[in-house]
Design a protein around this motif. Structure first.
Motif, short mmCIF file in Angstrom:
data_model
loop_
_atom_site.label_atom_id
_atom_site.label_comp_id
_atom_site.label_asym_id
_atom_site.label_seq_id
_atom_site.Cartn_x
_atom_site.Cartn_y
_atom_site.Cartn_z
N ASP A 164 11.71 26.53 1.16
CA ASP A 164 11.32 25.12 1.05
C ASP A 164 12.55 24.21 1.12
OD1 ASP A 164 8.77 26.03 0.76
OD2 ASP A 164 8.63 25.64 -1.40
N ALA A 165 13.63 24.63 0.48
CA ALA A 165 14.85 23.81 0.46
C ALA A 165 15.41 23.60 1.86
CB ALA A 165 15.90 24.46 -0.43
N VAL A 166 15.45 24.67 2.65
CA VAL A 166 15.96 24.55 4.02
C VAL A 166 14.97 23.78 4.88
CG1 VAL A 166 16.64 25.85 6.08
CG2 VAL A 166 17.31 26.66 3.81
N ALA A 167 13.68 23.94 4.62
CA ALA A 167 12.66 23.26 5.42
C ALA A 167 12.77 21.74 5.28
CB ALA A 167 11.27 23.74 5.01
N ILE A 168 12.88 21.24 4.04
CA ILE A 168 12.96 19.78 3.90
C ILE A 168 14.32 19.24 4.33
CG2 ILE A 168 11.26 19.71 2.04
CD1 ILE A 168 13.52 19.37 0.06
N THR A 169 15.33 20.10 4.35
CA THR A 169 16.65 19.68 4.82
C THR A 169 16.70 19.58 6.34
OG1 THR A 169 17.67 20.76 2.92
CG2 THR A 169 19.12 20.18 4.73
N SER A 170 15.97 20.46 7.02
CA SER A 170 16.05 20.52 8.48
C SER A 170 14.86 19.90 9.20
CB SER A 170 16.18 21.99 8.93
OG SER A 170 15.03 22.74 8.53
N PHE A 171 13.75 19.63 8.48
CA PHE A 171 12.56 19.14 9.18
C PHE A 171 12.79 17.75 9.79
CE2 PHE A 171 8.29 17.31 9.56
CZ PHE A 171 7.67 18.33 10.29
N GLY A 172 13.71 16.98 9.22
CA GLY A 172 14.03 15.69 9.81
C GLY A 172 14.48 15.81 11.25
N LEU A 173 15.13 16.92 11.59
CA LEU A 173 15.57 17.15 12.97
C LEU A 173 14.36 17.42 13.87
CD1 LEU A 173 18.57 19.53 12.18
CD2 LEU A 173 18.56 17.04 12.31
N ILE A 174 13.42 18.26 13.38
CA ILE A 174 12.20 18.56 14.12
C ILE A 174 11.40 17.28 14.34
CG2 ILE A 174 10.05 19.88 14.11
CD1 ILE A 174 12.41 21.70 14.29
N GLU A 175 11.30 16.49 13.28
CA GLU A 175 10.54 15.24 13.31
C GLU A 175 11.13 14.27 14.34
OE1 GLU A 175 8.47 13.83 9.35
OE2 GLU A 175 10.51 13.08 9.53
#
Length: 673
Positions: free
Chosen positions: A223-234
């Motif tokens: 979860d920690a990596v997901a919310i850190t990196s999802f901004g890039l996907i978004e």
């Protein structure tokens, strides 16, 4: 950029790659399960399917969490079941038994035939439906040129998506989002979805969180990596959506979209966005990734299925998903879109206009009913919840990168968008094909005017995020308007297709080079300790068995341990651990005593975070130097007692010690062997 760590952990790279593989698998399953060949090609196909996929994830997560059934496996089962039903193509108005018997006979015959002729049951022929149709049909030269343009468009969209992710990586250099209070709040929201909690988190519409949670689950990252990196996907998804939407609205195959996409990626000196939070996932961005296709489908209803029922359902679920993703976009953006498009389309297509209005009103009604029922059940104030989502105190704008102050920049955009409305209105009166351009210019002008009114119910900082999407569209609108004006007066189209591509990309890059310069050279850099913390937690979650170990850290980072492993703060460790270690070592072979006194048992390993003096003294890290000294003393005492102590992770700033209480009982690979 020298010695700058752009990636917190390799999972930030593997996550997008695994997501791409999942989308590719979903695409091929969709082709196999489709009995009819889709009329849409390239990005037209991708945008509609991707929007519906995100919509399905939001609405499915909402439903499943209410029945305590939210799980990745359940979502995949639902996806496969829907694909199977689509492949079977059942007509529920007729007897199902006969249809199922017919499908059974055909399946048996198909299997026998494939075996007899030595053919694969699922092979290349199942994936070549679209190509086969193109070969067997008489395709005109104009359509072939259009298909070629769509192929170019798809390839450029992929390149822009990768470029968008790469461009946002740069801003990790200035990131203050990671391990901030805002980051921990987002992490808690992620865990709430896992715990089947959807309602009510103040200031958050959980649809956005549900999509990030699915991204975490489907790619296997934390979860920690997901919310850190999802901004890039978004950002990548929104870039592609801007690229496609601008091309559609301006009736231009590629060039205008390239200008808009590159401006959104690189002209950050013109975007009223907070540099500190540039990599933060933004629900406005995800909602606009759905709302922009919604706009295109209203401007040109032919982009959607011709059947009225399918048309209505598509608009309805898109609007409902936007509302549960970001209320600001759903309440303020969508109604303005419907109003402007209705005024333009009323005379020529009253039925579609009425349908679009009814679909939005239905979505609003359903959303209010769902929220109202949840508010009554949980005895929560619905009005307060809606207010916290429309006016978010956690969102703010600090943009030192801008070439002029925000207020002056907004004034420039107001003037530029107002002039664009006049220019596009003249073009629209001369040629009705410029309807999309005129609608977009009116839409931008209205929202650029909103800051001047200082309406109490509109959050200026959230509005700035929305305006940052309109800025590149405004630039592309002016570029396209100037181009068509020149073509109108010269009576010719001066540039070829390839020339437009080169000029559009070259001009944007030139402006980028001339204007950006060293805008952020003196801007404060990120706290490097945060990178180490995320990386070591990600490594532990990947290497170690859940709840087989305890982590000793400060209370600020306790949320990182939730649902993953046990946690001790420094005070508890320093005061109690030596006594517990002595007691455990005394009775560790007495299983009856341990069973009767479980509080004596220590986890198989204890991981202690130790910082260097500079990091300990840094107030941003929320550490006490005295705690570090005491913890170091305890580790030395344990060594003297003969305990096995290893260095699990080490950088110049941080060292993580592993106190082994039970050998080969924590790492997953040791347990498997």
């Amino acid at each position: 950029m020298k010695n700058v760590e752009l990636f917190y952990t390799p999972s930030m790279i593997w996550g997008p790659i695994r997501l791409f593989l999942f989308l590719a698998l979903a695409y091929y399953i969709n082709i196999i399960s489709s009995r009819k060949v889709s009329k849409r090609r390239g990005l037209d196909y991708f945008i509609l399917r991707c929007s519906l996929l995100i919509t399905a994830l939001v609405l499915a997560s909402l439903f499943l969490t209410q029945i305590d059934s939210y799980d990745l496996f359940i979502i995949i089962i639902i996806f496969m079941a829907l694909s199977l039903l689509r492949f079977m193509n059942l007509n529920f108005s007729k007897p199902l038994q006969r249809q199922l018997a017919k499908i059974r006979r055909r399946s048996i015959l198909y299997t026998i035939k494939s075996v007899e002729y030595g053919q694969r049951i699922i092979g290349a022929k199942n994936f070549n439906k679209q190509n086969k149709r193109a070969i067997n049909s008489n395709v005109s030269v104009e359509n072939r040129f259009q298909n070629k343009g769509l192929q170019y468009q798809s390839l450029i969209a992929v390149f822009l998506a990768l470029l968008a992710m790469g461009s946002r990586y740069y801003f990790f250099l200035f990131d203050t989002y990671l391990l901030s209070d805002l980051w921990y709040a987002d992490l808690q929201n992620m865990k709430d979805i896992t715990l089947q909690h959807w309602f009510f988190n103040d200031g958050v519409m959980m649809g956005h969180v549900a999509v990030i949670n699915f991204y975490s689950d489907i790619t296997g990252i934390t979860d920690a990596v997901a919310i850190t990196s999802f901004g890039l996907i978004e950002t990548a998804l929104l870039t592609v959506s801007i690229f496609w939407s601008v091309n559609k609205l301006m009736r231009d195959t590629i060039a205008s979209g390239i200008v808009a996409a590159l401006s959104f990626m690189f002209l950050y000196i013109l975007l009223p966005l907070d540099i500190n939070l540039m990599t933060q996932p933004k629900s406005v961005f995800l909602a606009m990734s759905l709302a922009l296709p919604f706009l295109v489908y209203l401007v040109d209803p032919a982009e959607l299925p011709a059947k009225s029922k399918h048309h209505f359902i598509t608009l309805f679920v898109l609007a409902l998903a936007v509302l549960f993703t970001n209320l600001f976009v759903g309440i303020f953006f969508l109604p303005v879109v419907i109003l402007i498009t209705s005024l333009h389309n009323w005379k020529c297509n009253k039925e579609r206009v009425t349908m679009s209005i009814f679909s939005y009103l239905s979505a609003i009604a359903i959303a209010l009913v769902i929220l109202g029922i949840a508010a009554v059940v949980q005895q929560y104030s619905l009005v307060y919840y809606l207010k916290t989502n429309l006016y978010q105190i956690s969102t703010y704008t600090y943009a030192p990168q801008l070439i002029v102050p925000v207020s002056d920049l907004i004034l420039i955009y107001q003037i530029a968008s107002g002039l664009l409305v006049l220019a596009t209105s003249f073009a629209y009166l001369k040629n009705r094909s410029y309807k999309g351009l005129n609608i977009l210019s009116l839409l931008m002008f209205i929202f650029f005017l909103l800051p001047s009114f200082e309406l109490f119910f509109i959050d200026q900082d959230v509005l700035n995020q929305l305006l940052s999407i309109f800025v590149p569209m405004l630039i592309a609108g002016w570029v396209y308007t100037i181009y068509i004006s020149g073509a109108y007066f010269t009576k010719t189209d001066p540039l070829s297709f390839n020339a437009k591509l080169v000029v559009a990309a070259g001009a944007t890059i030139l402006v980028l080079v001339l204007t950006t310069g060293n805008t952020l050279t003196d801007y404060p850099k990120k706290n490097p300790v945060n990178s180490d913390i995320v990386k070591v937690y990600d490594q532990m979650n990947s290497d170690l068995s859940p709840f087989s170990y305890v982590v000793v850290h400060n209370s600020k980072n306790a949320k990182l341990s939730k649902l993953k492993h046990f946690f001790l703060d420094y005070d508890t460790f320093n005061e109690e651990y030596l006594d517990k270690d002595k007691q455990y070592q005394t009775y560790k072979d007495d299983h009856f005593y341990l069973k009767s006194n479980p509080e004596v048992v220590l986890p198989q390993s204890t991981f202690v975070f130790m910082y260097d003096r500079v990091s300990s003294a840094n107030k941003q890290n929320d550490l006490k130097t005295q705690d570090q000294i005491k913890a170091s003393h305890i580790i030395n005492v344990l060594r003297e007692r003969g305990r096995e102590i290893n260095i699990y992770y080490k950088t110049p700033r941080i060292t993580v010690y592993e106190i082994v209480n039970e050998p080969n009982a924590t790492k997953v690979k040791d347990l498997l062997i």
